[in-house]
Scaffold this motif. Structure first.
Motif, mmCIF file in Angstrom:
data_model
loop_
_atom_site.group_PDB
_atom_site.id
_atom_site.type_symbol
_atom_site.label_atom_id
_atom_site.label_comp_id
_atom_site.label_asym_id
_atom_site.label_seq_id
_atom_site.Cartn_x
_atom_site.Cartn_y
_atom_site.Cartn_z
ATOM 1 N N GLU A 109 -3.086 -2.766 2.435
ATOM 2 C CA GLU A 109 -4.096 -1.847 2.598
ATOM 3 C C GLU A 109 -4.170 -1.155 4.080
ATOM 4 N N SER A 110 -3.925 -2.064 5.320
ATOM 5 C CA SER A 110 -4.097 -1.652 6.425
ATOM 6 C C SER A 110 -3.028 -0.870 7.266
ATOM 7 N N THR A 111 -1.748 -1.325 6.611
ATOM 8 C CA THR A 111 -0.471 -0.562 7.272
ATOM 9 C C THR A 111 0.535 -0.175 6.325
ATOM 10 N N GLY A 112 0.502 -0.524 5.070
ATOM 11 C CA GLY A 112 1.325 0.123 4.280
ATOM 12 C C GLY A 112 2.496 -0.982 4.277
ATOM 13 N N LEU A 113 3.712 -0.295 3.912
ATOM 14 C CA LEU A 113 5.129 -1.084 3.845
ATOM 15 C C LEU A 113 5.542 -1.031 5.103
ATOM 16 N N PRO A 114 6.360 -1.978 5.482
ATOM 17 C CA PRO A 114 6.994 -1.949 7.017
ATOM 18 C C PRO A 114 8.032 -0.906 7.038
ATOM 19 N N LYS A 115 7.957 -0.140 8.108
ATOM 20 C CA LYS A 115 8.728 1.086 8.414
ATOM 21 C C LYS A 115 10.345 0.502 8.332
ATOM 22 N N ASP A 116 10.908 -0.468 8.578
ATOM 23 C CA ASP A 116 12.257 -0.852 8.390
ATOM 24 C C ASP A 116 12.691 -1.017 6.875
ATOM 25 N N ILE A 117 11.718 -1.372 6.017
ATOM 26 C CA ILE A 117 11.760 -1.209 4.564
ATOM 27 C C ILE A 117 11.846 0.218 4.045
ATOM 28 N N LEU A 118 11.151 0.882 4.591
ATOM 29 C CA LEU A 118 10.894 2.238 4.186
ATOM 30 C C LEU A 118 12.143 3.220 4.573
#
Length: 170
Positions: A109-118
């Motif tokens: 909820e606070s930060t979403g999915l990690p940028k490296d995964i995206l």
């Protein structure tokens, strides 16, 4: 009547009420729920139990210690859709293949999915369209929208179109 072609994946969920609502949705639509640790609550939390309306006994749940562990567990040729406000494509472009296992992956909820995964899965990152009046939508609402869309696109196969409890309006 059980079919678990659709899977909801929550990465490090933080709010017990959201996860409880999502659990209830999963039970109602024959969806398997995957939770990736750590969580911001315990699964015996009263708020989680109350919001899931005590359907835990019917919930098909698989827990994972990390997103890497989860990704290793996904069968080859499965459909992976990462849902994020950073998606370059909108969810109406998702083409569900009902012959394959489908995984809808949501961030915390606070930060979403990690940028490296995206970044790694950028071609599979989708966004639910919204106005510019808000930054994000509620997690459990997003899950419900896409679970419904999946089943609507599949013409609600294996879903009851009439009240299975045979209640009558008077």
């Amino acid at each position: 009547m059980k079919s678990y072609k659709l899977n909801i994946v929550l990465f490090e969920p933080e709010i017990p009420e959201n996860t409880g609502n999502i659990s209830r949705t999963c039970v109602g639509f024959n969806v398997k729920l995957h939770l990736i640790r750590p969580y911001g609550f315990f699964l015996n939390d009263k708020k989680y139990i109350r919001s899931s309306v005590n359907y835990q006994d019917k919930l098909i749940l698989q827990e994972h210690d990390s997103i890497e562990e989860f990704l290793k567990s996904v069968p080859k040729n499965s459909n992976l859709f990462f849902i994020s406000r950073y998606g370059l494509k909108t969810t109406d472009k998702i083409k569900f293949n009902f012959q394959k296992d489908t995984y809808l992956i949501f961030g915390k909820e606070s930060t979403g999915l990690p940028k490296d995964i995206l970044t790694k899965y950028i071609d599979h990152v989708y966004r639910i369209p919204t106005t510019d009046n808000i930054r994000s939508l509620n997690l459990s609402n997003c899950v419900a929208m896409l679970v419904y869309d999946y089943h609507k696109t599949n013409k609600f196969k294996k879903m009851h179109k009439f009240d299975p409890f045979k209640t009558v309006l008077k």
